[in-house]
Design a protein around this motif. Structure first.
Motif, PDB file in Angstrom:
ATOM      1  N   ILE A  47       0.837  -1.207   0.000  1.00 40.56           N
ATOM      2  CA  ILE A  47       0.000   0.000   0.000  1.00 40.56           C
ATOM      3  C   ILE A  47       0.869   1.253   0.000  1.00 40.56           C
ATOM      4  O   ILE A  47       0.569   2.231  -0.701  1.00 40.56           O
ATOM      5  CB  ILE A  47      -0.976  -0.020   1.194  1.00 40.56           C
ATOM      6  CG1 ILE A  47      -2.016  -1.132   0.984  1.00 40.56           C
ATOM      7  CG2 ILE A  47      -1.652   1.337   1.377  1.00 40.56           C
ATOM      8  CD1 ILE A  47      -2.855  -1.437   2.199  1.00 40.56           C
ATOM      9  N   ARG A  48       1.967   1.233   0.751  1.00 35.70           N
ATOM     10  CA  ARG A  48       2.871   2.403   0.748  1.00 35.70           C
ATOM     11  C   ARG A  48       3.444   2.642  -0.645  1.00 35.70           C
ATOM     12  O   ARG A  48       3.552   3.795  -1.091  1.00 35.70           O
ATOM     13  CB  ARG A  48       3.991   2.213   1.767  1.00 35.70           C
ATOM     14  CG  ARG A  48       3.526   2.371   3.208  1.00 35.70           C
ATOM     15  CD  ARG A  48       4.685   2.521   4.178  1.00 35.70           C
ATOM     16  NE  ARG A  48       5.545   1.345   4.237  1.00 35.70           N
ATOM     17  CZ  ARG A  48       5.354   0.296   5.040  1.00 35.70           C
ATOM     18  NH1 ARG A  48       4.314   0.266   5.853  1.00 35.70           N
ATOM     19  NH2 ARG A  48       6.209  -0.706   5.042  1.00 35.70           N
ATOM     20  N   HIS A  49       3.796   1.579  -1.356  1.00 38.05           N
ATOM     21  CA  HIS A  49       4.304   1.750  -2.728  1.00 38.05           C
ATOM     22  C   HIS A  49       3.213   2.281  -3.654  1.00 38.05           C
ATOM     23  O   HIS A  49       3.480   3.147  -4.501  1.00 38.05           O
ATOM     24  CB  HIS A  49       4.872   0.435  -3.264  1.00 38.05           C
ATOM     25  CG  HIS A  49       6.198   0.080  -2.685  1.00 38.05           C
ATOM     26  ND1 HIS A  49       7.334   0.842  -2.880  1.00 38.05           N
ATOM     27  CD2 HIS A  49       6.575  -0.956  -1.899  1.00 38.05           C
ATOM     28  CE1 HIS A  49       8.349   0.291  -2.240  1.00 38.05           C
ATOM     29  NE2 HIS A  49       7.905  -0.800  -1.626  1.00 38.05           N
ATOM     30  N   ALA A  52       2.781   5.983  -2.892  1.00 35.25           N
ATOM     31  CA  ALA A  52       3.867   6.783  -3.483  1.00 35.25           C
ATOM     32  C   ALA A  52       3.620   6.982  -4.976  1.00 35.25           C
ATOM     33  O   ALA A  52       3.796   8.089  -5.502  1.00 35.25           O
ATOM     34  CB  ALA A  52       5.214   6.107  -3.241  1.00 35.25           C
ATOM     35  N   TYR A  53       3.188   5.922  -5.632  1.00 40.00           N
ATOM     36  CA  TYR A  53       2.878   6.012  -7.063  1.00 40.00           C
ATOM     37  C   TYR A  53       1.743   7.009  -7.307  1.00 40.00           C
ATOM     38  O   TYR A  53       1.838   7.856  -8.197  1.00 40.00           O
ATOM     39  CB  TYR A  53       2.505   4.627  -7.598  1.00 40.00           C
ATOM     40  CG  TYR A  53       2.099   4.645  -9.039  1.00 40.00           C
ATOM     41  CD1 TYR A  53       3.054   4.604 -10.050  1.00 40.00           C
ATOM     42  CD2 TYR A  53       0.757   4.729  -9.399  1.00 40.00           C
ATOM     43  CE1 TYR A  53       2.677   4.634 -11.383  1.00 40.00           C
ATOM     44  CE2 TYR A  53       0.372   4.764 -10.722  1.00 40.00           C
ATOM     45  CZ  TYR A  53       1.336   4.724 -11.712  1.00 40.00           C
ATOM     46  OH  TYR A  53       0.960   4.761 -13.024  1.00 40.00           O
ATOM     47  N   ARG A  54       0.700   6.904  -6.504  1.00 43.62           N
ATOM     48  CA  ARG A  54      -0.452   7.797  -6.656  1.00 43.62           C
ATOM     49  C   ARG A  54      -0.072   9.251  -6.413  1.00 43.62           C
ATOM     50  O   ARG A  54      -0.688  10.162  -6.974  1.00 43.62           O
ATOM     51  CB  ARG A  54      -1.573   7.388  -5.706  1.00 43.62           C
ATOM     52  CG  ARG A  54      -2.233   6.082  -6.102  1.00 43.62           C
ATOM     53  CD  ARG A  54      -3.283   5.624  -5.106  1.00 43.62           C
ATOM     54  NE  ARG A  54      -4.294   6.648  -4.947  1.00 43.62           N
ATOM     55  CZ  ARG A  54      -4.860   6.956  -3.783  1.00 43.62           C
ATOM     56  NH1 ARG A  54      -4.514   6.337  -2.678  1.00 43.62           N
ATOM     57  NH2 ARG A  54      -5.784   7.895  -3.710  1.00 43.62           N
ATOM     58  N   PHE A  58       7.154   7.645  -9.199  1.00 45.51           N
ATOM     59  CA  PHE A  58       7.032   6.398  -9.947  1.00 45.51           C
ATOM     60  C   PHE A  58       8.158   5.416  -9.661  1.00 45.51           C
ATOM     61  O   PHE A  58       7.980   4.208  -9.702  1.00 45.51           O
ATOM     62  CB  PHE A  58       6.931   6.687 -11.443  1.00 45.51           C
ATOM     63  CG  PHE A  58       5.791   7.625 -11.750  1.00 45.51           C
ATOM     64  CD1 PHE A  58       4.485   7.270 -11.450  1.00 45.51           C
ATOM     65  CD2 PHE A  58       6.027   8.871 -12.283  1.00 45.51           C
ATOM     66  CE1 PHE A  58       3.426   8.133 -11.703  1.00 45.51           C
ATOM     67  CE2 PHE A  58       4.976   9.749 -12.541  1.00 45.51           C
ATOM     68  CZ  PHE A  58       3.673   9.387 -12.254  1.00 45.51           C
ATOM     69  N   ILE A  59       9.332   5.945  -9.362  1.00 42.36           N
ATOM     70  CA  ILE A  59      10.503   5.108  -9.074  1.00 42.36           C
ATOM     71  C   ILE A  59      10.853   5.251  -7.596  1.00 42.36           C
ATOM     72  O   ILE A  59      10.950   6.363  -7.076  1.00 42.36           O
ATOM     73  CB  ILE A  59      11.712   5.537  -9.941  1.00 42.36           C
ATOM     74  CG1 ILE A  59      11.370   5.462 -11.430  1.00 42.36           C
ATOM     75  CG2 ILE A  59      12.939   4.685  -9.611  1.00 42.36           C
ATOM     76  CD1 ILE A  59      11.006   4.073 -11.944  1.00 42.36           C
ATOM     77  N   ALA A  69       6.203  -2.154  -9.390  1.00 42.93           N
ATOM     78  CA  ALA A  69       6.845  -3.473  -9.389  1.00 42.93           C
ATOM     79  C   ALA A  69       7.043  -3.961  -7.960  1.00 42.93           C
ATOM     80  O   ALA A  69       6.863  -5.150  -7.661  1.00 42.93           O
ATOM     81  CB  ALA A  69       8.178  -3.418 -10.133  1.00 42.93           C
ATOM     82  N   LYS A  70       7.403  -3.043  -7.066  1.00 38.73           N
ATOM     83  CA  LYS A  70       7.589  -3.434  -5.668  1.00 38.73           C
ATOM     84  C   LYS A  70       6.261  -3.803  -5.020  1.00 38.73           C
ATOM     85  O   LYS A  70       6.178  -4.765  -4.247  1.00 38.73           O
ATOM     86  CB  LYS A  70       8.285  -2.323  -4.890  1.00 38.73           C
ATOM     87  CG  LYS A  70       9.754  -2.189  -5.277  1.00 38.73           C
ATOM     88  CD  LYS A  70      10.452  -1.202  -4.382  1.00 38.73           C
ATOM     89  CE  LYS A  70      11.953  -1.340  -4.504  1.00 38.73           C
ATOM     90  NZ  LYS A  70      12.661  -0.538  -3.510  1.00 38.73           N
ATOM     91  N   ALA A  71       5.204  -3.061  -5.328  1.00 37.34           N
ATOM     92  CA  ALA A  71       3.883  -3.409  -4.811  1.00 37.34           C
ATOM     93  C   ALA A  71       3.449  -4.772  -5.345  1.00 37.34           C
ATOM     94  O   ALA A  71       2.921  -5.602  -4.594  1.00 37.34           O
ATOM     95  CB  ALA A  71       2.866  -2.332  -5.192  1.00 37.34           C
ATOM     96  N   ALA A  72       3.701  -5.015  -6.616  1.00 35.16           N
ATOM     97  CA  ALA A  72       3.348  -6.313  -7.215  1.00 35.16           C
ATOM     98  C   ALA A  72       4.113  -7.436  -6.535  1.00 35.16           C
ATOM     99  O   ALA A  72       3.542  -8.496  -6.238  1.00 35.16           O
ATOM    100  CB  ALA A  72       3.636  -6.300  -8.710  1.00 35.16           C
TER     101      ALA A  72
END
Length: 86
Positions: A47-49, A52-54, A58-59, A69-72
């Motif tokens: 969720i934190r990743h 951050a994306y939202r 993005f990186i 990718a980290k969330a996945a």
């Protein structure tokens, strides 16, 4: 099942996250040793990743891999343990 349905870029993105963990502090395959309760703790970092994306980052500056990718990776690790325990 047909593994050719998974695009090579997906495998590369997830492999990069696995490699980052190995390079930083974890041994190869150590994630497989989690019990289900420990694996479920990976939902919070996922969720934190996503957050951050939202918010437009993005990186992940910690390692240089995409937050998605980290969330996945986090979610798929939980899924591995959920299906393994089923």
């Amino acid at each position: 099942y047909d593994p050719t349905l998974v695009e090579p870029w997906v495998v590369k993105a997830l492999s990069a996250v696995y490699q980052e963990g190995i390079d930083k502090k974890y041994s190869r395959g150590s994630w497989k040793q989690f019990d289900l309760d420990d694996a479920r703790k990976l939902i919070a970092p996922a969720i934190r990743h996503l957050d951050a994306y939202r918010e437009g980052e993005f990186i992940d500056p910690d390692g240089g891999n995409p937050h998605l990718a980290k969330a996945a990776w986090n979610i798929l690790t939980v899924l591995y343990h959920e299906t393994k325990g089923a």
